[in-house]
Design an enzyme around this catalytic site. Structure first.
Site, PDB file in Angstrom:
ATOM      1  CG  ASN A  60      -1.673   1.214   1.466  1.00  0.00           C
ATOM      2  OD1 ASN A  60      -1.750   2.081   0.584  1.00  0.00           O
ATOM      3  ND2 ASN A  60      -2.284   1.343   2.640  1.00  0.00           N
ATOM      4  CD1 TRP A  61       3.746   1.209  -2.732  1.00  0.00           C
ATOM      5  CD2 TRP A  61       4.213   2.691  -4.356  1.00  0.00           C
ATOM      6  NE1 TRP A  61       4.805   0.711  -3.457  1.00  0.00           N
ATOM      7  CE2 TRP A  61       5.110   1.599  -4.464  1.00  0.00           C
ATOM      8  CE3 TRP A  61       4.308   3.727  -5.278  1.00  0.00           C
ATOM      9  CZ2 TRP A  61       6.102   1.542  -5.446  1.00  0.00           C
ATOM     10  CZ3 TRP A  61       5.295   3.655  -6.257  1.00  0.00           C
ATOM     11  CH2 TRP A  61       6.180   2.583  -6.339  1.00  0.00           C
ATOM     12  CE  LYS A  62      -0.053   3.118   4.777  1.00  0.00           C
ATOM     13  NZ  LYS A  62       0.114   3.173   6.218  1.00  0.00           N
ATOM     14  CG  HIS A 115      -5.629   1.784   5.448  1.00  0.00           C
ATOM     15  ND1 HIS A 115      -5.187   2.720   6.350  1.00  0.00           N
ATOM     16  CD2 HIS A 115      -4.608   0.913   5.271  1.00  0.00           C
ATOM     17  CE1 HIS A 115      -3.945   2.429   6.701  1.00  0.00           C
ATOM     18  NE2 HIS A 115      -3.564   1.338   6.053  1.00  0.00           N
ATOM     19  CD  GLU A 169      -2.666   5.325   6.969  1.00  0.00           C
ATOM     20  OE1 GLU A 169      -2.687   5.399   5.728  1.00  0.00           O
ATOM     21  OE2 GLU A 169      -1.721   4.805   7.603  1.00  0.00           O
ATOM     22  CD  GLU A 186      -3.245  -2.740   7.369  1.00  0.00           C
ATOM     23  OE1 GLU A 186      -2.157  -2.982   6.851  1.00  0.00           O
ATOM     24  OE2 GLU A 186      -3.882  -1.683   7.152  1.00  0.00           O
ATOM     25  N   GLY A 209       2.925   1.970  10.768  1.00  0.00           N
ATOM     26  CA  GLY A 209       3.911   3.039  10.636  1.00  0.00           C
ATOM     27  C   GLY A 209       4.663   3.367  11.911  1.00  0.00           C
ATOM     28  CB  SER A 224       5.507  -2.119  11.887  1.00  0.00           C
ATOM     29  OG  SER A 224       5.139  -0.781  12.193  1.00  0.00           O
ATOM     30  N   GLY A 276       2.939  -1.249   4.204  1.00  0.00           N
ATOM     31  CA  GLY A 276       2.941   0.174   3.867  1.00  0.00           C
ATOM     32  C   GLY A 276       4.343   0.634   3.522  1.00  0.00           C
ATOM     33  N   GLY A 277       5.011   1.269   4.493  1.00  0.00           N
ATOM     34  CA  GLY A 277       6.316   1.885   4.268  1.00  0.00           C
ATOM     35  C   GLY A 277       7.314   1.012   3.531  1.00  0.00           C
TER      36      GLY A 277
HETATM   37  P1  PGA Z   1       3.120   0.105   7.540  1.00  0.00           P
HETATM   38  O1  PGA Z   1       1.614   0.320   7.006  1.00  0.00           O
HETATM   39  O2  PGA Z   1       3.616  -1.160   6.916  1.00  0.00           O
HETATM   40  O3  PGA Z   1       3.868   1.320   7.077  1.00  0.00           O
HETATM   41  O4  PGA Z   1       3.029  -0.007   9.031  1.00  0.00           O
HETATM   42  C1  PGA Z   1       0.736  -0.757   6.848  1.00  0.00           C
HETATM   43  C2  PGA Z   1      -0.568  -0.287   6.273  1.00  0.00           C
HETATM   44  O5  PGA Z   1      -1.044   0.788   6.653  1.00  0.00           O
HETATM   45  O6  PGA Z   1      -1.165  -0.984   5.425  1.00  0.00           O
END
Ligand code: PGA
Length: 251
Positions: A12-14, A97, A99, A167, A173, A212, A233-234
């Site tokens: 997930n590149w956000k 998600h 967020e 998640e 993150g 993470s 994510g990251g």
């Molecule tokens: P992260 O994000 O790997 O940067 O913790 C995961 C996500 O939000 O899908």
């Protein structure tokens, strides 16, 4: 031994990535084409969906969206429909998600409608669930996740059209992750809830862990029972890290 789902490692590149990121995508694609143990997917920002899906055509890398509107079209300024994602070449979309649940105040009912929209457009819905730190500390994790699952996953789910991503909000993150026992508990709980609702089909539904995940902890997390891959994510922004995670399934 009972059959288990084929793993999925989805990135997930956000809100990250510009046109120049196509070089990173190319590296991810080359790596994905070498891998046999898992399906790989990248969910770029909407602006990169079409070029990425076009570049990835014919490769093993799938491309997904990060959100969709529930309606197919209409007066919804700034929104993007599931049909538009499919039209760009996406095969899946992340919905719910944390967020978006937090900063866009999306309710379970809205997430459910978005998942239905995904199916209407023939996309796989990757539905995210997870508790906050306060909810975990109050021992409400299973309550919260069970409630989100009941309210966000529509009837009619199959192993092909649904992926669930657990998640924990506090793990996203932050570099923090739950213990293996805690992940196993929640994933087992999700599997049981899916079996109660969808019967034997649920054994083949993919339940991803997200929060993470990186190459350094992937080997420990991805072997946990009922963890069928990761939502990253990251660490998905760099080919080396993303492929390093998926590499766990090559051994
Ligand atoms: P992260 O994000 O790997 O940067 O913790 C995961 C996500 O939000 O899908």
């Amino acid at each position: 031994m009972a059959p288990i789902p084929r793993p999925l490692v989805a990135g997930n590149w956000k809100m990250n990535g510009l046109r120049q990121s196509s070089a990173e995508l190319a590296r991810i694609m080359r790596g994905a084409d070498q891998m046999t143990g898992a399906d790989l997917m990248i969910c770029p920002p909407a602006t990169l969906l079409f070029p990425f899906a076009t570049a990835a055509r014919g490769s093993k890398l799938a491309i997904g969206g990060q959100d969709c509107h529930a309606q197919p079209s209409g007066a919804f300024t700034g929104d993007i429909s599931a049909e538009m994602l499919a039209d760009c070449g996406a095969s899946a979309v992340i919905v719910g998600h944390s967020e978006r649940r937090t900063s866009h105040h999306e309710s379970d009912a809205e997430v459910l409608a978005k998942a239905q929209a995904a199916w209407r457009a023939k996309l796989t819905a990757i539905i995210c669930l997870g508790e906050t730190k306060a909810e975990r500390q109050a021992a409400k994790t299973l309550d919260v996740v069970g409630h989100q699952l009941a309210g966000s996953v529509p009837d009619g789910a199959t192993a092909a059209n649904l992926v669930v991503a657990y998640e924990p909000v506090w793990a996203i993150g932050t570099g923090l992750t739950p213990t293996a026992a805690d992940i196993a508990e929640v994933h087992g709980f999700i599997r049981d809830a899916l079996v109660r609702r969808f019967g034997s089909e649920a054994a083949m539904m993919r339940v991803l862990y997200g929060g993470s995940v990186k190459p350094a902890n992937a080997a420990e997390i991805l072997v946990i029972a009922d963890v069928n891959g990761a939502l990253v994510g990251g660490a998905s922004l760099k080919a080396e890290e993303f492929l390093g995670i998926a590499q766990v399934y090559e051994q």
